[in-house]
Motif scaffolding. Structure first.
Motif, short mmCIF file in Angstrom:
data_model
loop_
_atom_site.label_atom_id
_atom_site.label_comp_id
_atom_site.label_asym_id
_atom_site.label_seq_id
_atom_site.Cartn_x
_atom_site.Cartn_y
_atom_site.Cartn_z
N LYS A 171 1.09 -1.24 -0.26
CA LYS A 171 0.05 -0.08 -0.08
C LYS A 171 0.80 1.22 -0.03
N TRP A 172 1.87 1.08 0.56
CA TRP A 172 2.66 2.37 0.93
C TRP A 172 3.55 2.62 -0.42
N ALA A 173 3.78 1.35 -0.85
CA ALA A 173 4.46 1.84 -2.39
C ALA A 173 3.38 2.14 -3.49
N SER A 174 2.33 1.67 -3.53
CA SER A 174 1.30 2.08 -4.13
C SER A 174 0.84 3.69 -4.02
N ASP A 175 0.74 4.18 -2.67
CA ASP A 175 0.77 5.49 -2.56
C ASP A 175 1.81 6.31 -2.91
N HIS A 176 2.90 5.76 -3.04
CA HIS A 176 4.00 6.42 -3.57
C HIS A 176 4.18 6.44 -4.91
N GLY A 177 3.47 5.66 -5.69
CA GLY A 177 3.54 5.62 -7.07
C GLY A 177 3.93 4.13 -7.80
N VAL A 178 4.28 3.01 -7.10
CA VAL A 178 4.57 2.07 -7.68
C VAL A 178 3.49 1.05 -7.32
N GLY A 179 2.72 0.41 -8.42
CA GLY A 179 1.58 -0.37 -8.26
C GLY A 179 2.02 -1.65 -9.01
N MET A 180 1.42 -2.71 -8.47
CA MET A 180 1.51 -4.17 -8.70
C MET A 180 0.08 -4.72 -9.05
N ILE A 181 0.34 -5.65 -10.16
CA ILE A 181 -1.02 -6.33 -10.38
C ILE A 181 -0.43 -7.77 -10.42
N VAL A 182 -0.86 -8.53 -9.43
CA VAL A 182 -0.21 -9.72 -8.88
C VAL A 182 -0.49 -10.98 -9.61
N GLN A 183 0.19 -12.00 -9.87
CA GLN A 183 0.10 -13.18 -10.66
C GLN A 183 -1.31 -14.06 -10.19
N GLU A 184 -1.55 -14.23 -9.07
CA GLU A 184 -2.77 -14.83 -8.31
C GLU A 184 -3.50 -14.02 -7.77
N SER A 185 -4.70 -14.43 -7.37
CA SER A 185 -5.82 -13.63 -6.97
C SER A 185 -5.22 -12.62 -5.78
N GLY A 186 -5.68 -11.29 -5.98
CA GLY A 186 -5.60 -10.40 -5.00
C GLY A 186 -6.57 -9.85 -4.60
N THR A 187 -7.94 -10.22 -4.52
CA THR A 187 -9.08 -9.75 -4.11
C THR A 187 -9.57 -10.44 -2.95
N VAL A 188 -10.52 -9.77 -2.33
CA VAL A 188 -11.23 -10.68 -1.03
C VAL A 188 -12.53 -10.94 -1.69
N PRO A 189 -12.78 -12.13 -1.47
CA PRO A 189 -14.27 -12.79 -2.34
C PRO A 189 -15.40 -12.11 -1.68
N GLY A 190 -15.35 -11.72 -0.47
CA GLY A 190 -16.65 -11.68 0.36
C GLY A 190 -17.24 -10.49 0.34
N ILE A 191 -16.60 -9.54 -0.30
CA ILE A 191 -16.91 -8.08 -0.13
C ILE A 191 -17.27 -7.35 -1.53
N THR A 192 -17.74 -6.59 -1.46
CA THR A 192 -17.93 -5.77 -2.72
C THR A 192 -16.64 -5.18 -3.59
N VAL A 193 -17.07 -5.12 -4.85
CA VAL A 193 -15.93 -4.69 -5.75
C VAL A 193 -15.32 -3.22 -5.36
N ALA A 194 -16.36 -2.31 -4.87
CA ALA A 194 -15.75 -1.09 -4.35
C ALA A 194 -14.99 -1.15 -3.10
N GLU A 195 -15.37 -2.00 -2.05
CA GLU A 195 -14.76 -2.22 -1.08
C GLU A 195 -13.24 -2.74 -1.19
N ASN A 196 -13.21 -3.67 -2.21
CA ASN A 196 -12.08 -4.37 -2.56
C ASN A 196 -10.92 -3.33 -3.09
N MET A 197 -11.64 -2.42 -3.90
CA MET A 197 -10.77 -1.33 -4.63
C MET A 197 -10.34 -0.31 -3.54
N PHE A 198 -11.01 0.05 -2.59
CA PHE A 198 -10.61 0.79 -1.52
C PHE A 198 -10.39 0.23 -0.10
#
Lengths: 508, 335
Positions: A84-111
């Protein structure tokens, strides 16, 4: 910005790694690695499974630390505290395996860690604002078909991956790492990623793109770095791109023999060994009738949500259809235990969840498929016999490990897949259902898998190959079935003249 | 300078592997070392303070046997990824019914068979009901813990005197020896080791506990295997119930009340992973039960009061679980 300044900015080093070292127990993931990425550059990273591509980028993205070495970002020392720190400072990564939490909404996952932005008082969250912002981010990347209020677990793999992409993109990163993401996406999803990569490049930002697809990586990247066994082997400039040279750098030798099978003879036996009769299951299968024959490689292709993966599970008896039946050599099949007794093997798409017990050893994972082969008097397992069985099949598959007691979680993707193959081949499976068998696997292992399938066909065994990769289906299958929305839309016999375009017509 | 950095960065893979293997081996023998240290501490301080070592060891064996019998059986349940909270109340019901039959028939054999039979039946009932109602087994065991507790109270109030059931001392006296307890635990342990390490069963249980869906796709019948695991645990509970009755022939509602908690502590002390799966060890229960009993005996030298011991055991339990979890964290990035 004037063009001169833009050109100067474009050449600036944005990411620099010096002498990086990382070990996982006895495994050396990175050994004295240097990497420099410039502004406006799309840098490809390619290498066999376990070569260190994901490790190096994950360290730069704050997922984990390194044992040794130094990093710089925009000329300043870079020691990210977290992703998160890296992402806040400009370095983002889309990971190879699943990086989302299944039981919450798309919006909650994004934020997920940023809901403070939508705080309403100290206790509440402004849900409407959260949804609106998430939907705007999804629309921005061209994934507006995903609704921000949907529960993430109800989305298919591709849409879940696009949610991750939107999550990274909305932070306006200076560097994006795309780690082996495109293999889980259909062409539509891939186009979205490619579009974002181009936008990054045009705005003098950078992309580190990891993929096993040589054609894709050569087309999209400006420079290409090859890693092998945790070391940088060579960096190719665009004008130096040559598939053979890149392959040789990757595997440390020239790729010998055929990649796919060399013949275009699509003949197979007459005897039907596996048959689906009028099988239906929700939107995944609608009156599907498929026959697989002795000595046949049957390809099943389509977009990821077309139902072909469910068909694979139905064929193995792991999923019960609402209507219709599955027959193996004329006898009805009802569950995986029966399937195994009938010498059917199943390699699932989701390797770590469905095909392996990752905390268990290589021995445990290979032997579990062949307990009846190893057992003395049906129930007794002698360690000596078990070891012999596992040694034979792991050596046959050339599993790269220092001991068969090594946990599978320590192996690379390709070696994990070899373990899965060893499990099913060890028990003399006569029908092998392979769901995306080469997903996330490097070129050397892919060739091994293809040649193994071909050898099995020649022995009269049946291979059912489910894949989203049209080229491998065309390269390997005797007969190719195309599915769309749970129905079989077309069947093609093996032919040298068959083209992607012709097939895609029946998929989309 | 650059050359020096480069030299430090380049690694020897063989040396790393050797180091990792040694580390792994050391970690695997930590529970044994801990048990030996606790035993040594007890023996040294008991000698210094003038306690009778012989009597002390008899008490240790007696306590450890009871916990080890239950915990060894429970290992089958834990290994296959399940959990049973009703073990203690199951043991009480089994002991009460076994005691009633023993008193009525004056037969130790019938008392033993009843204890085992009831314990296996109740244990299997847990897993079968969970299977019928398609519930996680541990949920069912929470319900059944209350049910079995109520059944025990009913037995004590309707069939006992002053809410107690007494078995004639003369009947159990011949078996109330340390040797009998040693034979009991060694026999049961050997049986479990055989089932776990020599038969297909153990491998299937470990795989089921490690990844239930993969186990299903590997042809393992999870419901059947779970029922077998509970049945095997039931044998241990029955033996423990019998052993408890032999040792303390007057049974009340509080008999064996601490067994459930002590069983968990013993498993953790012995190095068993609470999540079960491939890293499960059948001998962990025995090792842990003795570690715990030596710890009890050692602390009893200095302080009296079971509340104090329970707090210390509780704290140690949390520390060991924390350390195990730290060790089990995924250290390797999926590649």
């Amino acid at each position: 910005m004037d063009s001169g300044l833009q050109e100067r900015v474009r050449g600036e080093v944005i990411m620099q790694i010096n002498h990086m070292r990382k070990t996982f127990g006895p495994t050396i993931a990175l050994n004295d690695v240097d990497l420099t990425v410039k502004r406006g550059e799309i840098r490809g990273l390619i290498g066999e499974n376990g070569s260190g591509k994901s490790t190096i980028t994950s360290i730069f993205s704050g997922m984990q630390g390194c044992d040794y070495g130094e990093m710089f970002y925009k000329g300043e020392p870079w020691n990210p505290k977290s992703m998160k720190w890296a992402s806040d400072h400009g370095v983002g990564m889309i990971v190879q395996e699943s990086g989302t939490v299944p039981g919450i909404t798309v919006a909650e996952n994004m934020f997920l860690c940023d809901t403070d932005r939508f705080a309403k008082g100290k206790l509440f969250v402004n849900n409407a604002a959260l949804m609106k912002a998430a939907q705007a981010a999804l629309d921005d990347i061209g994934a507006g078909h995903i609704k921000a209020n949907r529960i993430t677990g109800t989305l298919d793999m591709m849409d879940r991956k696009l949610v991750e992409v939107a999550k990274v993109w909305m932070k306006n990163p200076e560097i994006i790492v795309v780690d082996e993401t495109t293999t889980s996406l259909s062409q539509i999803g891939r186009d979205i990623i490619y579009g974002l990569m181009t936008r990054m490049k045009e705005s003098n930002r950078s992309v580190v793109f990891i993929s096993h697809d040589l054609d894709e990586i050569m087309e999209k990247c400006d420079t290409l770095t090859v890693l092998r066994d945790g070391k940088i082997i060579r960096t190719f400039e665009k004008e130096e791109f040559d598939p053979d040279a890149i392959r040789t750098s990757m595997i440390g030798r020239e790729l010998q023999g055929d990649y796919y099978r060399s013949d275009w003879d699509g003949s197979y036996g007459e005897k039907v060994v596996l048959e689906l009769k009028d099988v239906s299951l929700r939107d995944q299968a609608r009156n599907v009738n498929i026959q697989a024959h002795e000595g046949e490689i049957l390809g099943i292709g389509g977009l990821s949500g077309c139902g072909m993966h469910t068909i694979g599970k139905i064929m193995y008896g792991a999923v019960k259809p609402e209507k219709g039946k599955v027959f193996v050599r004329g006898k009805e099949l009802k569950n995986p235990t029966q399937a195994m007794k009938n010498h059917i093997g199943y390699v699932a798409k989701d390797r770590d969840i469905e095909s392996l017990c990752t905390h268990a050893s290589i021995t445990d994972n290979i032997a579990i498929g062949g307990l009846d082969k190893i057992a003395v008097g049906r129930h007794f397992i002698l360690r000596k016999n078990e070891k012999k069985y596992v040694k034979k099949h792991s050596e046959f598959m050339k599993v790269k490990c220092f001991s068969t007691s090594q946990p599978v979680s320590e192996l690379s993707g390709g070696n994990k897949q070899k373990v899965v193959f060893a499990k099913w081949i060890g028990r003399d499976s006569e029908i092998l259902i392979l769901d995306c068998p080469t997903r996330g696997i490097d070129i050397g292992v892919k060739q091994t898998m293809y040649q193994l399938m071909y050898a099995m066909k020649r022995e009269g065994k049946t291979i059912i190959m489910i894949s989203e990769e049209m080229t491998e289906l065309m390269g390997m299958a005797d007969r190719l079935i195309i599915m769309k929305d749970g129905t079989v839309t077309k069947e093609f016999p093996r032919s040298q003249d068959l083209s992607d375009a012709e097939i895609i017509k029946y998929m989309v | 300078m650059a050359a020096q950095i480069k030299k430090e960065a380049v690694l020897d893979e063989t040396a790393l592997r050797k180091k990792a293997i040694i580390k792994q081996r050391i970690i695997s023998i930590i529970p044994l070392i801990a048990c030996l240290i606790l035993a040594a501490l007890y023996l040294i301080f008991a000698s210094i303070k003038g306690y009778s070592i012989s009597i002390g060891l008899q008490t240790i064996i007696s306590d450890a046997t009871l916990v080890a019998l239950v915990a060894t059986g429970a290992t089958f349940i834990f290994t296959s990824g399940s959990f049973d909270l009703s073990l203690g109340s199951n043991m009480l019901v089994s002991a009460l019914l076994g005691g009633l039959v023993g008193s009525a028939t004056n037969s130790l054999v019938l008392m033993l068979l009843t204890s085992i039979g009831v314990a296996v039946l109740l244990s299997v009932l847990n897993s079968t009901l969970a299977s019928v109602f398609n519930l996680p087994v541990f949920i069912m065991t929470i319900v059944m813990m209350s049910v079995y507790g109520a059944v025990a109270t009913l037995i004590l109030t309707t069939l006992g005197k002053n809410a107690q059931i007494s078995v004639p001392m003369a009947l159990v006296e011949p078996l109330n020896t340390t040797w009998f307890r040693v034979i009991l635990i060694v026999g049961y342990e050997l049986l479990c080791l055989f089932l776990f390490y020599i038969l297909k069963l153990g491998r299937q249980q470990k795989f089921l506990g490690g990844n239930p869906f993969c186990a299903y796709l590997s042809g393992i019948k999870s419901k059947r295997l779970t029922i077998i695991s509970f049945a095997l645990a039931g044998i241990g509970i029955g033996l423990a119930a019998f052993s408890m009755t032999v040792q303390t022939p007057t049974l009340s509602a509080s008999s064996g009340s601490s067994v459930g908690m002590n069983m968990l502590i013993a498993l953790v002390f012995g190095g068993m992973t609470m999540s079960g799966g491939p890293k499960s060890k059948m001998y962990a229960a025995l090792l842990g039960a003795f570690s715990m009993s030596f710890l009890d005996a050692f602390m009893n030298i200095f302080v009296s009061g079971s509340w104090y011991l329970q707090i210390v055991k509780g704290v140690l339990f949390i520390i060991v679980v924390f350390l195990i979890n730290m060790g089990n964290k995924v250290k390797l990035l999926e590649r």
